[in-house]
Each structure stands twice: as C-alpha cells, then as structure tokens.
Design a protein around this motif. Sequence first.
Motif, PDB file in Angstrom:
ATOM      1  N   VAL A   1       0.845  -1.208   0.000  1.00 26.92           N
ATOM      2  CA  VAL A   1       0.000   0.000   0.000  1.00 26.92           C
ATOM      3  C   VAL A   1       0.876   1.252   0.000  1.00 26.92           C
ATOM      4  CG1 VAL A   1      -1.677   1.323   1.333  1.00 26.92           C
ATOM      5  CG2 VAL A   1      -1.962  -1.147   1.087  1.00 26.92           C
ATOM      6  N   ALA A   2       1.918   1.260   0.834  1.00 28.37           N
ATOM      7  CA  ALA A   2       2.805   2.431   0.890  1.00 28.37           C
ATOM      8  C   ALA A   2       3.500   2.648  -0.440  1.00 28.37           C
ATOM      9  CB  ALA A   2       3.827   2.232   2.003  1.00 28.37           C
ATOM     10  N   LEU A   3       3.934   1.572  -1.077  1.00 26.70           N
ATOM     11  CA  LEU A   3       4.614   1.677  -2.368  1.00 26.70           C
ATOM     12  C   LEU A   3       3.681   2.265  -3.423  1.00 26.70           C
ATOM     13  CD1 LEU A   3       7.382   0.919  -3.608  1.00 26.70           C
ATOM     14  CD2 LEU A   3       6.362  -1.242  -4.314  1.00 26.70           C
ATOM     15  N   VAL A   4       2.428   1.823  -3.444  1.00 22.70           N
ATOM     16  CA  VAL A   4       1.470   2.326  -4.430  1.00 22.70           C
ATOM     17  C   VAL A   4       1.144   3.787  -4.178  1.00 22.70           C
ATOM     18  CG1 VAL A   4      -0.915   2.126  -5.218  1.00 22.70           C
ATOM     19  CG2 VAL A   4       0.475   0.067  -4.910  1.00 22.70           C
ATOM     20  N   VAL A   5       0.881   4.153  -2.922  1.00 20.08           N
ATOM     21  CA  VAL A   5       0.496   5.528  -2.601  1.00 20.08           C
ATOM     22  C   VAL A   5       1.653   6.490  -2.859  1.00 20.08           C
ATOM     23  CG1 VAL A   5      -0.209   7.078  -0.740  1.00 20.08           C
ATOM     24  CG2 VAL A   5      -1.255   4.823  -0.935  1.00 20.08           C
ATOM     25  N   VAL A   6       2.861   6.114  -2.414  1.00 22.63           N
ATOM     26  CA  VAL A   6       4.018   6.986  -2.627  1.00 22.63           C
ATOM     27  C   VAL A   6       4.316   7.120  -4.113  1.00 22.63           C
ATOM     28  CG1 VAL A   6       6.502   7.229  -2.248  1.00 22.63           C
ATOM     29  CG2 VAL A   6       5.005   6.543  -0.367  1.00 22.63           C
ATOM     30  N   GLY A   7       4.204   6.041  -4.866  1.00 20.26           N
ATOM     31  CA  GLY A   7       4.435   6.118  -6.307  1.00 20.26           C
ATOM     32  C   GLY A   7       3.424   6.986  -7.011  1.00 20.26           C
TER      33      GLY A   7
END
Length: 280
Positions: free
Chosen positions: A32-38
């Motif tokens: 989730v963090a990877l998707v949101v930050v990206g």
Amino acid sequence: MRAFLKRVAQPLLALLAFLRRENLLRLMAAIVALVVVGAAGLTVFEENRSFPDALWWAIVTVTTVGFGDISPTSLGGRLIGVVLMFFGIGVLGMFTATIAGVFVEKRLRKERGMGSYDLEGHIILCEWNNRTREILKDLRADPRAAEAPIVLLADIEAKPRAGIERAATVVMVGDRSLDHGARDAKAVLSVLTVESLNPAVHSIVELASEENVAHCERAGADEIIVGAEFSSRVISTAALDHGISAVLRELLSAQIGHDLITVPVPEQFAGARSSICSQA
C-alpha cells in the motif's frame, strides 16, 4: 442487529489473526505504501496527472500488468515507474510466496496427521507394531468404539497433535525395538508425561517386566499389564484346564465370540451386599 454484527465480526477477526500470525500485515502495508508513494510522486512530476489516474497507474505498475493506458512522459515519472517495477516484483513475490507456503504447509500437516482436530473423549494408541494393530482391530470390532475417534502416535519424524489434554483413554504399548529395561523406562516416562498433561485420563501401559510395576504405579498409571506375566499365567492355567486359553481368547477379543464388558450398577443394587457375601 447485534447478532448480525457478531457474525460479520468473527470472520474478520479470524482473517486479521491469520494475517498477523503469518506476518502478512507488514507486506500488505509495504505494498500500500509503495502504491500511494508512487502515485503521489507521479502527480508531482506530472502536474496534469490526477491522483486517481496516478493511483491506477501505480497499481498496474506494481503488479506488472502494464495495460499501457497511462504512461509517464517525464523523466522523474519514468524513474518512479522503474522503482515501482523492481520493488513491486520483490514485495508481491514475497506476498504470494507466503500465501503459497501457508497452503503447502497446511497440506503437509494434514498428510502427516498434524492438522487441527477438535477431539474430545477420544482414545490414543502410542507406538505402532503388531500388538497395536491387534488392539486397533479389537477396538474397531467393538460396537462401542467402532466409530469413536482413535489417535495413533507412531515413531515418525513429525509428531502429530494427539490432544492428550481432552482424551479419555491413553494406551501405551511397549516399544519392541528396545530391550526390556529400556522399553519399561520409556513406558514410565510416557506415563509421567501423559498424567502431567491430563491427570483425569485413564492410562493403560504395557510393561515387559513385573519388577517395574511399582515405578509405573508411582507415575500414576491406572492399569498396568505385564505381557510376559499374563501369558505365563494363561499357559499355566491351560496346562491344568485344557482349552481354557480358547475361552479367554474369545472373552477378551471383540472380533470373535462373546465379550467381557462393564456396565453401570443398577440403582436398586447400589450399595447392597450380594447374597454370597452375606452368607460368607
């Protein structure tokens, strides 16, 4: 309404416990963090890109689906795409590997008899040899135990869960691979273990030598059977009363003939003295 919420909450709590137990919450949080930050980074480098579109692109990139409907045009956006691709493969690979490992382990545990079984009042047979095979045949031939759950503990690499804490009876047959002294020592230790886990269980143990009966009694065994002693007495009785061994075999086996069983004392006879005792 409360009952409905309870029915809905129970599966959710079970799922949450499963995710926490298998350490999947951290992997899900990382994804989730990877998707949101990206997605947020793409909107920074490409101002004309809306966050919902960037979020969709990040999900597609992390999962390596690559529809191609949205693609970054700026250098910064493409660099973010490269990071999402590499990290997405690693994190998703760990996630899917963990899920697959859970199912594989569950299948292996089931094949080894180590699945979770909610048994209560069952019979446990320790050791597997010719003697245990006959015991199992007799138990299955008796109508009282024909459908009863029986757990077999054999000498295997993976030790199954027997549920001793809720068992009704534990039968400990002597280990034929050991000499008489070591066999009885193992039996005494087994009785100590069983009685410490479930003092209410009815423990039956087979010994090779009558000398170790006192040790088994101190360990808490409910019934002690000395195989050599029993056989010797049957032989000596049969020497004087020919054919008595056949009678005993029929009475002690549920597979042939009649059986010896115990029945509750009728209420009208409870506490009363028999006529034979009164005459004596």
